[in-house]
Enzyme design. Structure first.
Site, PDB file in Angstrom:
ATOM      1  N   HIS A  20      47.498  11.910 -11.344  1.00 58.68           N
ATOM      2  CA  HIS A  20      47.765  12.437 -12.272  1.00 58.68           C
ATOM      3  C   HIS A  20      48.231  13.947 -12.404  1.00 58.68           C
ATOM      4  O   HIS A  20      49.411  14.340 -12.892  1.00 58.68           O
ATOM      5  CB  HIS A  20      46.682  12.309 -13.508  1.00 58.68           C
ATOM      6  CG  HIS A  20      46.305  10.891 -13.957  1.00 58.68           C
ATOM      7  ND1 HIS A  20      44.871  10.819 -13.734  1.00 58.68           N
ATOM      8  CD2 HIS A  20      46.910  10.023 -14.137  1.00 58.68           C
ATOM      9  CE1 HIS A  20      44.623   9.416 -14.039  1.00 58.68           C
ATOM     10  NE2 HIS A  20      45.930   9.045 -14.306  1.00 58.68           N
ATOM     11  N   LYS A  44      38.478   0.290 -23.147  1.00 61.42           N
ATOM     12  CA  LYS A  44      36.965   0.096 -22.552  1.00 61.42           C
ATOM     13  C   LYS A  44      36.223   1.326 -22.893  1.00 61.42           C
ATOM     14  O   LYS A  44      36.457   2.295 -23.456  1.00 61.42           O
ATOM     15  CB  LYS A  44      37.358  -0.240 -21.386  1.00 61.42           C
ATOM     16  CG  LYS A  44      38.021   0.986 -20.508  1.00 61.42           C
ATOM     17  CD  LYS A  44      39.482   0.517 -20.277  1.00 61.42           C
ATOM     18  CE  LYS A  44      40.258   1.810 -20.188  1.00 61.42           C
ATOM     19  NZ  LYS A  44      41.772   1.575 -19.855  1.00 61.42           N
ATOM     20  N   ARG A  92      52.916   3.308  -9.858  1.00 55.50           N
ATOM     21  CA  ARG A  92      52.547   3.357  -8.541  1.00 55.50           C
ATOM     22  C   ARG A  92      53.195   2.042  -7.878  1.00 55.50           C
ATOM     23  O   ARG A  92      53.425   2.133  -6.519  1.00 55.50           O
ATOM     24  CB  ARG A  92      51.032   3.271  -8.450  1.00 55.50           C
ATOM     25  CG  ARG A  92      50.205   4.353  -9.028  1.00 55.50           C
ATOM     26  CD  ARG A  92      48.802   4.115  -9.470  1.00 55.50           C
ATOM     27  NE  ARG A  92      48.839   3.221 -10.406  1.00 55.50           N
ATOM     28  CZ  ARG A  92      47.687   3.070 -11.002  1.00 55.50           C
ATOM     29  NH1 ARG A  92      46.529   3.496 -10.862  1.00 55.50           N
ATOM     30  NH2 ARG A  92      47.862   2.116 -12.100  1.00 55.50           N
ATOM     31  N   SER A 130      42.080   5.520 -11.748  1.00 59.55           N
ATOM     32  CA  SER A 130      40.749   6.146 -12.283  1.00 59.55           C
ATOM     33  C   SER A 130      39.776   5.011 -12.172  1.00 59.55           C
ATOM     34  O   SER A 130      38.452   5.345 -11.791  1.00 59.55           O
ATOM     35  CB  SER A 130      41.113   6.495 -13.865  1.00 59.55           C
ATOM     36  OG  SER A 130      41.976   7.607 -13.968  1.00 59.55           O
TER      37      SER A 130
HETATM   38  O1  PNS Z   1      45.878   5.482 -18.784  1.00 56.93           O
HETATM   39  P1  PNS Z   1      46.364   4.263 -19.625  1.00 56.93           P
HETATM   40  O2  PNS Z   1      45.155   3.558 -19.846  1.00 56.93           O
HETATM   41  O3  PNS Z   1      47.297   3.184 -18.727  1.00 56.93           O
HETATM   42  O4  PNS Z   1      46.940   4.681 -21.030  1.00 56.93           O
HETATM   43  C1  PNS Z   1      47.386   3.876 -21.876  1.00 56.93           C
HETATM   44  C2  PNS Z   1      47.803   4.698 -23.087  1.00 56.93           C
HETATM   45  C3  PNS Z   1      46.841   5.607 -23.896  1.00 56.93           C
HETATM   46  C4  PNS Z   1      49.067   5.475 -22.826  1.00 56.93           C
HETATM   47  C5  PNS Z   1      48.318   3.509 -24.116  1.00 56.93           C
HETATM   48  O5  PNS Z   1      47.392   2.509 -24.476  1.00 56.93           O
HETATM   49  C6  PNS Z   1      48.573   3.928 -25.506  1.00 56.93           C
HETATM   50  O6  PNS Z   1      49.729   4.897 -25.466  1.00 56.93           O
HETATM   51  N1  PNS Z   1      47.826   3.948 -26.361  1.00 56.93           N
HETATM   52  C7  PNS Z   1      48.121   4.328 -27.808  1.00 56.93           C
HETATM   53  C8  PNS Z   1      48.310   3.195 -28.956  1.00 56.93           C
HETATM   54  C9  PNS Z   1      49.795   2.827 -28.888  1.00 56.93           C
HETATM   55  O7  PNS Z   1      50.400   4.001 -29.308  1.00 56.93           O
HETATM   56  N2  PNS Z   1      50.148   1.551 -28.887  1.00 56.93           N
HETATM   57  C10 PNS Z   1      51.329   1.124 -28.992  1.00 56.93           C
HETATM   58  C11 PNS Z   1      52.080   1.199 -27.637  1.00 56.93           C
HETATM   59  S1  PNS Z   1      51.765  -0.106 -26.672  1.00 56.93           S
END
Ligand code: PNS
Length: 160
Positions: A20, A44, A92, A130
């Site tokens: 990151h 989670k 990745r 992570s």
């Molecule tokens: O690090 P991660 O867990 O892959 O991040 C995922 C994240 C937080 C970027 C994604 O879950 C997110 O954007 N959540 C906010 C809710 C949202 O906007 N959902 C609609 C898009 S799919």
């Protein structure tokens, strides 16, 4: 400053890794400001609270044009709120692609003015996640080199 190119780099960051960190620094090549956006509602049960994740990021990735905030709700709403025109995500491996592709398209449907940009993870970091960091640290493995120093200390404290 309306001419600023602002990027949002969203994630759970539970915890922030060297992968990151590398992406945040490299995003500065095309964004005047990078807003690292820590999702409050990680699906989670997170290892670190939102406040802890934000604090660990703020310590680890300082620099001009970089800021860390938490957000709740839709990412595109947060992006609009901070006047970002781009969402940055790291890739990745091919296995990341399907989920990222769906998310990028959903975000584009929600707001066509916000572009998702994908960056290849640095070659030293492509195997870091992570989740693996949490698992390895929980089981007593060595994660030094995979996470910033302050995160290493926080993990040691959490699992001592
Ligand atoms: O690090 P991660 O867990 O892959 O991040 C995922 C994240 C937080 C970027 C994604 O879950 C997110 O954007 N959540 C906010 C809710 C949202 O906007 N959902 C609609 C898009 S799919």
């Amino acid at each position: 400053m309306s001419g600023d190119r602002i990027a949002v780099y969203p994630g759970s960051f539970d915890p922030v890794t060297r992968g990151h960190e590398d992406l945040i620094q490299r995003s500065r090549a095309f964004a005047d400001r990078v807003v690292v956006a820590v999702a409050v509602n990680a699906a989670k049960q997170p290892l670190f609270t939102t406040e802890e994740r934000v604090a660990l990021l703020r310590e680890a990735v300082r620099g001009p044009g970089i800021e860390v905030q938490s957000f709740q709700g839709l990412l595109v709403n947060f992006a609009r709120q901070v006047r970002a025109s781009m969402i940055v995500r790291g890739l990745r491996a091919v296995s990341d692609f399907e989920y990222e592709f769906q998310m990028a398209n959903m975000n584009r449907k929600l707001d066509p003015n916000i572009e998702t940009l994908f960056m290849m993870t640095g070659e030293d970091y492509f195997y870091i996640s992570s989740r693996f960091v949490r698992d390895v640290a929980r089981l007593g493995g060595d994660v030094s080199g995979l996470v910033p120093q302050n995160v290493l200390l926080a993990l040691k404290k959490r699992f001592k």
